[in-house]
Scaffold this active site. Structure first.
Site, PDB file in Angstrom:
ATOM      1  N   CYS A   1     -75.486 -24.815  18.411  1.00 18.55           N
ATOM      2  CA  CYS A   1     -74.690 -24.473  19.141  1.00 18.55           C
ATOM      3  C   CYS A   1     -74.055 -24.679  19.848  1.00 18.55           C
ATOM      4  O   CYS A   1     -73.348 -25.923  20.550  1.00 18.55           O
ATOM      5  CB  CYS A   1     -75.874 -24.466  20.592  1.00 18.55           C
ATOM      6  SG  CYS A   1     -77.786 -23.848  20.715  1.00 18.55           S
ATOM      7  N   GLU A   2     -72.703 -24.580  18.515  1.00 17.42           N
ATOM      8  CA  GLU A   2     -71.499 -24.766  19.152  1.00 17.42           C
ATOM      9  C   GLU A   2     -70.254 -24.126  18.261  1.00 17.42           C
ATOM     10  O   GLU A   2     -70.429 -23.636  17.537  1.00 17.42           O
ATOM     11  CB  GLU A   2     -70.966 -26.270  18.504  1.00 17.42           C
ATOM     12  CG  GLU A   2     -71.479 -27.429  18.932  1.00 17.42           C
ATOM     13  CD  GLU A   2     -71.025 -28.171  19.999  1.00 17.42           C
ATOM     14  OE1 GLU A   2     -69.334 -27.642  20.160  1.00 17.42           O
ATOM     15  OE2 GLU A   2     -71.936 -28.844  21.055  1.00 17.42           O
TER      16      GLU A   2
ATOM     17  N   ARG B   1     -67.010 -31.340   8.336  1.00 23.33           N
ATOM     18  CA  ARG B   1     -65.169 -31.495   7.503  1.00 23.33           C
ATOM     19  C   ARG B   1     -63.944 -30.845   8.041  1.00 23.33           C
ATOM     20  O   ARG B   1     -63.734 -30.651   8.359  1.00 23.33           O
ATOM     21  CB  ARG B   1     -65.561 -32.123   6.474  1.00 23.33           C
ATOM     22  CG  ARG B   1     -65.984 -33.384   5.975  1.00 23.33           C
ATOM     23  CD  ARG B   1     -64.669 -33.628   3.985  1.00 23.33           C
ATOM     24  NE  ARG B   1     -63.732 -33.708   4.132  1.00 23.33           N
ATOM     25  CZ  ARG B   1     -63.069 -32.927   4.107  1.00 23.33           C
ATOM     26  NH1 ARG B   1     -63.165 -31.887   3.198  1.00 23.33           N
ATOM     27  NH2 ARG B   1     -61.928 -33.098   3.750  1.00 23.33           N
TER      28      ARG B   1
END
Ligand SMILES: *Cc1c(COP(=O)(O)O)cnc(C)c1O
Length: 416
Positions: free
Chosen positions: A344-345, A312
């Site tokens: 990994c973002e 969210r």
């Protein structure tokens, strides 16, 4: 009610210490309060007591079988949006005469499954879907009970991704095409027209859009009756907001006060489809601090929950309050940090530039208001097993979905 309070200097769920719980189940863990779930359902039941009504819990908000079972036993029905949700609702023991099927893209197979068990209502969202449902029902030699989802074209004043009642949205039949669609429906042999439906969006914090929308639906129902199309069910959808931060959504009573005058006059059975307002504040995501990191520009608190567990914040820019499990931290220093996960973002965050009581490595944190659209939207991105789900009842708890294993994650795959 807030089931999450400090007891003996530790945050707890009802009378279960979250520290003790984390020690037993590991983290990340979704933790739900049975008492809060039931109160979420009963608040609607009380508010609409003066008219015939069914509270059809919106399964997509949190579809755990235990959540469905607890609500179903208390008297709730289910609002489903897929064949998978039909399977869950039936598995949880929700009676078929309390199940309604919403959604813009029901497949013929899903329609067949719902017709075979005999659900209460199909909320149909287009003429093409209406014709498809008619064909499937005739093939089975039954009549599908139908409401048309009408798009009342009101602005719900919520996030664009969860606003559904505008003319530009993919949902429902435009208000000015509704009459014609009803006339076609009334002539179909595989369809029995019984209701009218709306759902204008989610996380609504104002009552006025509900009032505008129900007034438009009520006026349509009167016009239909003049044309001998008898409507006995009116589905007012879901969408009532909850408090994540400083919102002041209408109470159940205020919500009912806005809707009831128009509905009472129609003499119909009222269907409700609340999701978030039943489960949202009945659940939290329990996580542990792995590491701290200071780049000179920014301080990061790296936790063991990530965007695959709770999407969210990156998806809707949503705010979730974060509480330390150890109450003593609240008396200590405060700092401004980003709370981020291991994925990994750069979009993997729970909070950005948040003022928080300083958390140490190993501390437990509670990400609040995570009962709705939390686990239900979780994924295995980065090959992360989905979290364990726990239902607390008083001073005991049940693991209602075990943490996934690595074997679970590759089951169904074929190595070549
Ligand atoms: C998502 C949805 C709901 C539930 O919305 P909440 O905001 O969680 O109450 C109800 N009806 C329909 C058709 C939905 O798509």
């Amino acid at each position: 009610m807030d089931p999450f309070v400090y007891r003996h200097s530790e945050l707890s769920c009802e009378r279960v210490s979250l520290r003790a719980l984390a020690a037993a189940t590991g983290t990340p863990a979704y933790v739900y309060s049975k008492a809060a779930l039931l109160e979420g359902y009963r608040a609607y039941d009380r508010a609409f007591a003066e008219v015939p009504h069914i509270v059809c819990y919106s399964v997509k908000a949190n579809s755990n079988l235990a959540v469905l079972g607890v609500l179903g036993k208390a008297g709730a029905g289910a609002d489903i949006v897929s064949g998978g949700e039909l399977f869950r609702a039936l598995r949880a023991g929700i009676p078929t005469d309390r199940i309604i099927f919403s959604g813009v893209g029901k497949t013929p197979d899903e329609m067949r499954a719902a017709l075979e068990v005999g659900i209460l209502l199909f909320n149909v969202e287009s003429l093409s879907e209406l014709r498809a449902l008619d064909a499937v029902a005739r093939e089975l030699g039954v009549k599908a009970p139908v409401a048309l989802r009408v798009n009342p074209d009101v602005n719900p004043q919520t996030h664009a991704y969860i606003a559904t009642g505008l003319r530009t949205s993919k949902f429902g039949i435009p208000y000015d095409q509704a009459l014609e669609a009803y006339e076609e429906a009334a002539g179909l042999k595989g369809v029995e027209v019984v209701g009218a439906d709306m759902h204008i969006g989610s996380q609504l914090t104002k009552a006025a859009p509900f009032a505008d929308a129900v007034a438009r639906i009520a006026s349509l129902v009167k016009t239909l009756r003049e044309r001998a199309i008898e409507i006995r069910l009116v589905d007012v959808g879901g969408g009532l907001g909850i408090r994540y931060r400083a919102e002041t959504p209408p109470t159940h009573q205020e919500y009912a006060t806005v809707l009831l005058p128009a509905l009472r006059e129609l003499g119909v059975t009222v269907l409700l489809e609340p999701g978030r307002s039943i489960v949202g504040n009945a659940g939290l995501l329990l996580t542990r601090v792995l590491y701290r990191k200071d780049t000179g520009e920014k301080k990061f608190v790296i936790i063991d929950a990530a965007m695959n567990d709770l999407i969210r914040p990156p998806l809707y820019d949503a705010y979730h309050e974060i509480r330390p499990v150890n109450e003593a931290r609240l008396g200590g220093p405060v700092e401004t940090v980003d709370v981020v996960g291991p994925v990994c973002e750069s979009g993997d965050f729970v909070a950005k530039d948040r003022e928080l009581a300083q958390a140490q490595e190993g501390d437990l944190l509670a990400i609040m208001s995570a009962g709705a659209y939390g686990f239900a939207m979780s994924s295995n991105y980065n090959t992360r097993p989905r979290a364990v789900e726990v239902l607390v009842d008083g001073d005991s708890y049940t693991i209602v979905r075990r943490r996934e294993t690595y074997e679970d994650l590759v089951a169904g795959e074929t190595a070549l």
